[in-house]
Design a protein around this motif. Structure first.
Motif, mmCIF file in Angstrom:
data_model
loop_
_atom_site.group_PDB
_atom_site.id
_atom_site.type_symbol
_atom_site.label_atom_id
_atom_site.label_comp_id
_atom_site.label_asym_id
_atom_site.label_seq_id
_atom_site.Cartn_x
_atom_site.Cartn_y
_atom_site.Cartn_z
ATOM 1 N N UNK A 28 38.548 29.444 30.311
ATOM 2 C CA UNK A 28 39.170 29.827 31.580
ATOM 3 C C UNK A 28 38.222 30.611 32.467
ATOM 4 N N UNK A 29 37.438 31.510 31.861
ATOM 5 C CA UNK A 29 36.476 32.298 32.636
ATOM 6 C C UNK A 29 35.407 31.398 33.254
ATOM 7 N N UNK A 30 34.926 30.409 32.504
ATOM 8 C CA UNK A 30 33.940 29.461 33.045
ATOM 9 C C UNK A 30 34.505 28.737 34.269
ATOM 10 N N UNK A 67 48.028 31.669 28.317
ATOM 11 C CA UNK A 67 47.853 32.746 29.291
ATOM 12 C C UNK A 67 46.373 33.075 29.472
ATOM 13 N N UNK A 68 45.601 33.095 28.395
ATOM 14 C CA UNK A 68 44.161 33.383 28.489
ATOM 15 C C UNK A 68 43.465 32.358 29.377
ATOM 16 N N UNK A 69 43.795 31.089 29.191
ATOM 17 C CA UNK A 69 43.193 30.037 30.011
ATOM 18 C C UNK A 69 43.572 30.200 31.487
ATOM 19 N N UNK A 70 44.858 30.353 31.757
ATOM 20 C CA UNK A 70 45.308 30.469 33.144
ATOM 21 C C UNK A 70 44.804 31.747 33.807
ATOM 22 N N UNK A 71 44.595 32.826 33.046
ATOM 23 C CA UNK A 71 44.003 34.045 33.615
ATOM 24 C C UNK A 71 42.616 33.761 34.154
ATOM 25 N N UNK A 92 55.564 31.287 33.675
ATOM 26 C CA UNK A 92 54.346 31.929 33.161
ATOM 27 C C UNK A 92 53.144 31.510 34.007
ATOM 28 N N UNK A 93 53.052 30.223 34.314
ATOM 29 C CA UNK A 93 51.929 29.710 35.108
ATOM 30 C C UNK A 93 51.884 30.402 36.463
ATOM 31 N N UNK A 94 53.012 30.499 37.149
ATOM 32 C CA UNK A 94 53.028 31.112 38.475
ATOM 33 C C UNK A 94 52.690 32.598 38.415
ATOM 34 N N UNK A 95 53.177 33.268 37.395
ATOM 35 C CA UNK A 95 52.877 34.690 37.246
ATOM 36 C C UNK A 95 51.376 34.913 37.055
ATOM 37 N N UNK A 96 50.767 34.102 36.203
ATOM 38 C CA UNK A 96 49.348 34.277 35.902
ATOM 39 C C UNK A 96 48.466 33.773 37.050
ATOM 40 N N UNK A 97 48.886 32.694 37.734
ATOM 41 C CA UNK A 97 48.072 32.144 38.829
ATOM 42 C C UNK A 97 48.257 32.879 40.154
ATOM 43 N N UNK A 98 49.093 33.894 40.170
ATOM 44 C CA UNK A 98 49.371 34.627 41.411
ATOM 45 C C UNK A 98 48.094 34.979 42.188
ATOM 46 N N UNK A 99 47.057 35.569 41.547
ATOM 47 C CA UNK A 99 45.843 35.907 42.321
ATOM 48 C C UNK A 99 45.206 34.695 43.006
ATOM 49 N N UNK A 100 45.179 33.576 42.309
ATOM 50 C CA UNK A 100 44.581 32.376 42.895
ATOM 51 C C UNK A 100 45.413 31.867 44.072
ATOM 52 N N UNK A 101 46.723 31.823 43.886
ATOM 53 C CA UNK A 101 47.592 31.277 44.923
ATOM 54 C C UNK A 101 47.654 32.169 46.158
ATOM 55 N N UNK A 102 47.504 33.460 45.971
ATOM 56 C CA UNK A 102 47.615 34.388 47.091
ATOM 57 C C UNK A 102 46.271 34.626 47.781
#
Length: 151
Positions: A28-30, A67-71, A92-102
């Motif tokens: 996920x970090x990559x 969650x680790x991947x989506x983070x 869960x996906x929307x909660x974790x992807x919040x920074x990307x989507x916003x």
């Protein structure tokens, strides 16, 4: 890593031996650090979903990996098109992807296909997108065959 040739990514997330042996935080970090990635498709199948009073849930190592991947993915700012297919845990996906989507100004198209959502998740999606900093970038949101159920 940050390969200029890697502009598209397709991941088929299927639970099992291989999925449980991968360092998903590292993967996920990559992805999050990649500045050339434009199109991301994530297909999810066979996640260990169990039905509980508050809906379908994932737990244990599967949830930890998920969650680790989506983070990591959430840190990516170059993606223009995000496709999520067959996901049963969009909350869960929307909660974790919040920074990307916003915070990303490049994301112009979100497609969700065959994703299980409830009315709370739909409101979560609407709220997340209304908080988007650059409201002019997102041009299209598509939901196909998404089972929306009352909670």
């Amino acid at each position: 890593h940050n390969d200029p040739e890697a502009t598209c990514l397709y991941i088929h997330w299927k639970e099992g031996g291989y999925a449980n042996s991968v360092n998903w935080a590292e993967k996920g970090k990559c992805i999050g650090d990649n500045t050339h990635l434009r199109n991301v498709t994530i297909q999810t199948s066979d996640l260990a979903l169990s039905y509980e009073s508050n809906g379908y849930q994932i737990s244990g190592l599967v949830k930890q990996n998920f969650v680790a991947f989506y983070n990591g993915l959430a840190q990516n700012r170059s993606t223009r098109q995000l496709r999520i297919v067959g996901c049963g845990c969009m909350d869960i996906v929307l909660e974790v992807l919040y920074p990307m989507l916003v915070h990303t100004s490049n994301l112009s198209h979100i497609l969700m296909d065959s994703c299980r959502m409830d009315t709370v998740t739909i409101r979560q999606l609407a709220s997340t997108l209304s908080n988007q900093r650059d409201k002019s970038s997102l041009r299209k949101i598509e939901l196909f065959s998404c089972g929306v159920v009352e909670q």
